[in-house]
Motif scaffolding. Sequence first.
Motif, PDB file in Angstrom:
ATOM      1  N   GLU A 287      39.014  26.876  34.549  1.00 19.10           N
ATOM      2  CA  GLU A 287      37.805  27.676  34.325  1.00 19.10           C
ATOM      3  C   GLU A 287      37.340  28.325  35.626  1.00 19.10           C
ATOM      4  O   GLU A 287      36.879  29.468  35.623  1.00 19.10           O
ATOM      5  N   ARG A 288      37.505  27.617  36.751  1.00 18.74           N
ATOM      6  CA  ARG A 288      37.146  28.225  38.044  1.00 18.74           C
ATOM      7  C   ARG A 288      38.051  29.414  38.344  1.00 18.74           C
ATOM      8  O   ARG A 288      37.633  30.423  38.896  1.00 18.74           O
ATOM      9  N   ARG A 289      39.316  29.276  37.951  1.00 15.88           N
ATOM     10  CA  ARG A 289      40.265  30.384  38.164  1.00 15.88           C
ATOM     11  C   ARG A 289      39.817  31.629  37.392  1.00 15.88           C
ATOM     12  O   ARG A 289      39.901  32.752  37.888  1.00 15.88           O
ATOM     13  N   LEU A 290      39.347  31.416  36.172  1.00 19.81           N
ATOM     14  CA  LEU A 290      38.862  32.550  35.383  1.00 19.81           C
ATOM     15  C   LEU A 290      37.665  33.194  36.071  1.00 19.81           C
ATOM     16  O   LEU A 290      37.535  34.420  36.095  1.00 19.81           O
ATOM     17  N   ARG A 291      36.801  32.352  36.648  1.00 24.51           N
ATOM     18  CA  ARG A 291      35.621  32.872  37.346  1.00 24.51           C
ATOM     19  C   ARG A 291      36.064  33.703  38.563  1.00 24.51           C
ATOM     20  O   ARG A 291      35.503  34.762  38.836  1.00 24.51           O
ATOM     21  N   VAL A 292      37.096  33.186  39.272  1.00 22.05           N
ATOM     22  CA  VAL A 292      37.616  33.914  40.437  1.00 22.05           C
ATOM     23  C   VAL A 292      38.155  35.276  40.008  1.00 22.05           C
ATOM     24  O   VAL A 292      37.902  36.293  40.662  1.00 22.05           O
ATOM     25  N   GLU A 293      38.856  35.310  38.894  1.00 20.48           N
ATOM     26  CA  GLU A 293      39.412  36.587  38.425  1.00 20.48           C
ATOM     27  C   GLU A 293      38.289  37.564  38.087  1.00 20.48           C
ATOM     28  O   GLU A 293      38.387  38.756  38.373  1.00 20.48           O
TER      29      GLU A 293
ATOM     30  N   THR B 208      36.827  38.763  41.343  1.00 27.95           N
ATOM     31  CA  THR B 208      37.770  39.660  42.023  1.00 27.95           C
ATOM     32  C   THR B 208      37.754  41.033  41.362  1.00 27.95           C
ATOM     33  O   THR B 208      37.832  42.069  42.039  1.00 27.95           O
ATOM     34  N   ALA B 209      37.639  41.049  40.041  1.00 27.16           N
ATOM     35  CA  ALA B 209      37.587  42.337  39.331  1.00 27.16           C
ATOM     36  C   ALA B 209      36.357  43.133  39.779  1.00 27.16           C
ATOM     37  O   ALA B 209      36.434  44.351  39.976  1.00 27.16           O
ATOM     38  N   HIS B 210      35.221  42.440  39.962  1.00 25.20           N
ATOM     39  CA  HIS B 210      34.015  43.136  40.435  1.00 25.20           C
ATOM     40  C   HIS B 210      34.198  43.619  41.876  1.00 25.20           C
ATOM     41  O   HIS B 210      33.760  44.716  42.224  1.00 25.20           O
ATOM     42  N   LEU B 211      34.870  42.767  42.696  1.00 27.33           N
ATOM     43  CA  LEU B 211      35.138  43.168  44.087  1.00 27.33           C
ATOM     44  C   LEU B 211      35.970  44.452  44.099  1.00 27.33           C
ATOM     45  O   LEU B 211      35.646  45.413  44.813  1.00 27.33           O
ATOM     46  N   VAL B 212      37.029  44.454  43.295  1.00 26.51           N
ATOM     47  CA  VAL B 212      37.904  45.631  43.231  1.00 26.51           C
ATOM     48  C   VAL B 212      37.109  46.843  42.758  1.00 26.51           C
ATOM     49  O   VAL B 212      37.224  47.935  43.327  1.00 26.51           O
ATOM     50  N   ARG B 213      36.259  46.656  41.738  1.00 26.71           N
ATOM     51  CA  ARG B 213      35.475  47.785  41.212  1.00 26.71           C
ATOM     52  C   ARG B 213      34.658  48.448  42.322  1.00 26.71           C
ATOM     53  O   ARG B 213      34.739  49.658  42.524  1.00 26.71           O
ATOM     54  N   TRP B 214      33.895  47.662  43.078  1.00 27.28           N
ATOM     55  CA  TRP B 214      32.941  48.260  44.012  1.00 27.28           C
ATOM     56  C   TRP B 214      33.592  48.692  45.321  1.00 27.28           C
ATOM     57  O   TRP B 214      33.201  49.722  45.897  1.00 27.28           O
TER      58      TRP B 214
ATOM     59  N   PHE C  31      37.466  50.870  38.317  1.00 30.66           N
ATOM     60  CA  PHE C  31      36.075  50.688  37.898  1.00 30.66           C
ATOM     61  C   PHE C  31      35.990  49.959  36.555  1.00 30.66           C
ATOM     62  O   PHE C  31      35.003  49.284  36.266  1.00 30.66           O
ATOM     63  N   SER C  32      37.058  50.094  35.751  1.00 31.86           N
ATOM     64  CA  SER C  32      37.044  49.404  34.449  1.00 31.86           C
ATOM     65  C   SER C  32      37.657  47.999  34.554  1.00 31.86           C
ATOM     66  O   SER C  32      37.765  47.299  33.548  1.00 31.86           O
ATOM     67  N   ALA C  33      38.035  47.559  35.784  1.00 29.71           N
ATOM     68  CA  ALA C  33      38.703  46.244  35.942  1.00 29.71           C
ATOM     69  C   ALA C  33      37.889  45.086  35.344  1.00 29.71           C
ATOM     70  O   ALA C  33      38.447  44.259  34.614  1.00 29.71           O
ATOM     71  N   PRO C  34      36.571  44.989  35.609  1.00 32.28           N
ATOM     72  CA  PRO C  34      35.829  43.864  35.015  1.00 32.28           C
ATOM     73  C   PRO C  34      35.926  43.849  33.492  1.00 32.28           C
ATOM     74  O   PRO C  34      35.984  42.785  32.883  1.00 32.28           O
ATOM     75  N   TRP C  35      35.977  45.021  32.887  1.00 32.20           N
ATOM     76  CA  TRP C  35      36.037  45.087  31.425  1.00 32.20           C
ATOM     77  C   TRP C  35      37.376  44.548  30.923  1.00 32.20           C
ATOM     78  O   TRP C  35      37.419  43.683  30.054  1.00 32.20           O
TER      79      TRP C  35
END
Lengths: 163, 190
Positions: free
Chosen positions: B104-110, B113-119, B161-165
Amino acid sequence: MTFDDVLREHGPALWRVIASYEPPGAERDDLAQDVLVAVWQALPRFRGESSPRSFVLRIAHNRGLSHAWRRAKRPPPGPEPLEVADPRPGADEQVATNQRAERFLRHLRTLPLGQREVLALALEGLPHAEIAAIVGITPENVAVRLGRAREALRRSVEREEAA
Amino acid sequence: MTDAEWNSWQSTWSGATGPLPDVRARAQKEVRLHRLANVAFFLLVAIALATLPTVFAAAENAVHMIGWTIIAFCAAMSIGYVWIQRGIGLRSAGNPRDALAFLERRLRVERLTAHLVRWVYAGLCVAFVFVFPRIVAGHGSAGLEMAISFSWMFVLFVVTFSAPWWVARRNRRYQEEIDRWRRWMDEQRL
């Protein structure tokens, strides 16, 4: 403590724990590889907070459980294969012992995992407190699970003998 | 159950000593892969930073701005990567519930990371929009260069920008799998 020391002192115990999760065959070999790799990688982090035996058995059980999770998602396997006799000279007695143990392990593998892991560790001669530390439950819970596991195992053996 | 029965089981159990496979080649391969994965990210950052002397050697100020953009991008990605990764490790001998929590922590990291990549990539795209026209100004085919580059930048912007989605969409399936495992552990009385 080197990896060779672990294999020499705890190799047979590791094998027995692995065998309590998988019947003979490729799946057991894969699990054995996984367990040994995990022990090999974890050894540098061993700080003597528990006995080396507890340390390696804990890793073996955790890997065994992960393996069982993956296995539970797949269709159930066919009938268990029979042990093939070891062709090496002088190995007959060990093969007979292993075949007896395999029959016993077959019954053990019918138990729920929560009971199986406790029983396997008790058969290794570990005290309740040490089993509790490995499995992550209280010593009282170990005693309860162990009692149920022994009863279930006895019934399984009796059923086979009656058949 | 009787002591004799237990002793008989224990003697059968401890008499079994099957062979274990040789694990060293596999272990060495695993360790190499693990190190490679850890090194790959910072190697890419190092390669990006290695271009800086060439960039700052150029006479034009507009090209220097590319250098500062690269530095800012690498710094933001590296700091974010290290910050997100901290504390997610699995103790080598944790119990099965720890393992599940680790997943579950790994999912949180992903997700982070998706938000990091977006911004970070959004910042890169904004910098590109400001810097690139200055670099190509005065080129014979500036219009064509800008059309091609901005098209690619737009694709990059949409994907990142759509990575978190799309990460959330994929992780929903993994979360359902984790929930199934938890139910199975309850059934197995673990």
